[in-house]
Scaffold this active site. Structure first.
Site, mmCIF file in Angstrom:
data_model
loop_
_atom_site.group_PDB
_atom_site.id
_atom_site.type_symbol
_atom_site.label_atom_id
_atom_site.label_comp_id
_atom_site.label_asym_id
_atom_site.label_seq_id
_atom_site.Cartn_x
_atom_site.Cartn_y
_atom_site.Cartn_z
ATOM 1 N N GLY A 96 0.807 -1.224 0.000
ATOM 2 C CA GLY A 96 0.000 0.000 0.000
ATOM 3 C C GLY A 96 0.835 1.266 0.000
ATOM 4 O O GLY A 96 0.396 2.306 0.511
ATOM 5 N N SER A 98 1.580 3.148 -2.523
ATOM 6 C CA SER A 98 0.977 4.199 -3.353
ATOM 7 C C SER A 98 -0.158 4.898 -2.605
ATOM 8 O O SER A 98 -0.287 6.121 -2.667
ATOM 9 C CB SER A 98 0.499 3.632 -4.685
ATOM 10 O OG SER A 98 -0.383 2.572 -4.466
ATOM 11 N N ALA A 100 -0.443 5.204 0.667
ATOM 12 C CA ALA A 100 0.138 6.011 1.749
ATOM 13 C C ALA A 100 0.703 7.322 1.193
ATOM 14 O O ALA A 100 0.521 8.394 1.784
ATOM 15 C CB ALA A 100 1.219 5.208 2.480
ATOM 16 N N ASP A 141 -7.252 0.430 0.335
ATOM 17 C CA ASP A 141 -5.912 0.935 0.661
ATOM 18 C C ASP A 141 -5.932 2.357 1.211
ATOM 19 O O ASP A 141 -5.290 2.653 2.217
ATOM 20 C CB ASP A 141 -5.017 0.910 -0.584
ATOM 21 C CG ASP A 141 -4.549 -0.489 -0.920
ATOM 22 O OD1 ASP A 141 -5.243 -1.447 -0.545
ATOM 23 O OD2 ASP A 141 -3.488 -0.626 -1.564
HETATM 24 O O1 PMV Z 1 -0.812 -4.874 -4.190
HETATM 25 P P1 PMV Z 1 -1.635 -3.721 -3.776
HETATM 26 O O2 PMV Z 1 -1.194 -3.061 -2.502
HETATM 27 O O3 PMV Z 1 -1.782 -2.726 -4.879
HETATM 28 O O4 PMV Z 1 -3.093 -4.284 -3.439
HETATM 29 C C1 PMV Z 1 -3.924 -4.719 -4.462
HETATM 30 C C2 PMV Z 1 -5.111 -5.387 -3.888
HETATM 31 C C3 PMV Z 1 -6.215 -5.702 -4.917
HETATM 32 O O5 PMV Z 1 -7.296 -6.265 -4.184
HETATM 33 C C4 PMV Z 1 -5.758 -6.695 -5.942
HETATM 34 C C5 PMV Z 1 -6.675 -4.439 -5.619
HETATM 35 C C6 PMV Z 1 -7.390 -3.453 -4.753
HETATM 36 O O6 PMV Z 1 -7.428 -2.282 -5.161
HETATM 37 O O7 PMV Z 1 -7.939 -3.821 -3.692
#
Ligand code: PMV
Length: 307
Positions: A96, A98, A100, A141
């Site tokens: 996460g 991006s 943050a 996120d």
């Molecule tokens: O990998 P990250 O931190 O970008 O998390 C992505 C999580 C997903 O469920 C695949 C996408 C989302 O926006 O929830």
């Protein structure tokens, strides 16, 4: 100059399924991104991050740039800004980073412009930024990063669960990937095998619901088991890989109660939970596989303005 910081996050349950309306549980962690902003009445937006400088034509800092453009549009204002990003979160690895950076940038910019926004509003604007940059994103996120704590993410609402005190061990492979590419591959699989993939998503939703119950009971053994089942389903969607599987099995063999990928997968990070007595053992087992092993904890501190 205004400086804001916000935490990264891990998914205990439900990543990918959350994109299709299933619930997920995400937690803020004690690793943070920090954004300082110096606003000028006009001029360019310039970004300085980890000794790299760029302006908004660079793809690299698109979240901070997009955040600045959205603030300009929403509040019908124009400005130039020097944005400096420092982060403890490895980028593009599912922690996460991006989100943050995005919510810290929004808060620091709006504070500098004299606009007061509460953290939930910042999260909503941050979600718009993520949608614009990634194509599709869940609100998880930016909400978790803005408010901190343990969060149940459902289709139309996000709510806090009780704070949890348990060690979290992260294994970062160092392999960066674009979340939107992994989401697109899951979407392709879903188009090809709609009923199969829908069932997988709905089972992940059930895991999250069971997980919520087991977390409330403090039953970490069951939480670990459910994480392991969740990992099996993520495997079935093709978002795990051999490096991630090695880390997951190393953690489980060393005594983790549960281990799975966190975030989009295909690179990025794994997450393990364990009892206090086995933290070192699990951390070492992950490091032995060549990953960066980070021991952290759930953070109740969300987005805030640094003193
Ligand atoms: O990998 P990250 O931190 O970008 O998390 C992505 C999580 C997903 O469920 C695949 C996408 C989302 O926006 O929830």
């Amino acid at each position: 100059m205004i400086t804001c910081s916000a935490p990264g996050k891990i998914y205990l349950f439900g990543e990918h399924a959350v994109v299709y309306g299933e619930p997920a549980i995400a937690c803020a962690i004690n690793l943070r991104a920090c954004v300082s902003v110096e606003v000028a009445s006009s001029g360019k937006i310039t970004i300085d991050a980890m000794d790299k400088r760029a302006n908004c034509s660079s793809e690299e800092f698109k979240y901070a740039c997009c955040a600045a453009q959205i603030i300009k549009k929403l509040f019908e204002t124009d400005f130039g800004a020097e944005i400096t990003i420092r982060s403890e979160l490895p980028p593009r690895q599912g922690l996460g980073s991006s989100a943050a950076v995005t919510v810290s940038t929004i808060k620091a910019l709006t504070q500098s412009l004299g606009i007061e926004l509460d953290n939930e509003t910042v999260a909503k604007i941050g979600h718009k930024v993520e949608n614009e940059v990634q194509g599709k994103a869940s609100p998880a996120d930016t909400f978790v990063s803005s408010t901190g704590g343990v969060v149940l993410v459902e289709e139309t609402k996000t709510s806090h669960l009780a704070q949890l005190d348990m060690p979290i061990i992260i294994g970062a492979t160092g392999v960066e990937r674009a979340t939107r590419d992994v989401i697109a591959s899951v979407s392709d699989l879903r188009k090809k095998y709609p009923s199969v993939v829908s069932d997988v998503m709905s089972s992940m939703g059930d895991i999250t619901r069971f997980g919520e119950q087991k977390l409330a009971e403090g039953d970490l053994v069951s939480v670990g088991e459910l994480m392991n089942i969740n990992q099996g389903l993520l495997e079935s969607l093709g978002v795990s890989d051999v490096t991630l599987s090695r880390l997951i099995y190393a953690a489980r063999t060393a005594g983790a109660l549960g281990a799975k990928i966190t975030g989009a997968g295909r690179g990025g990070c794994v997450l393990a939970i364990t009892t206090n007595g086995k933290v070192d053992h699990v951390t070492q087992a992950i490091a032995k596989q060549g990953a960066l092993a980070l021991t952290t904890a759930i953070s109740s501190l969300g987005l805030h303005v640094e003193a």
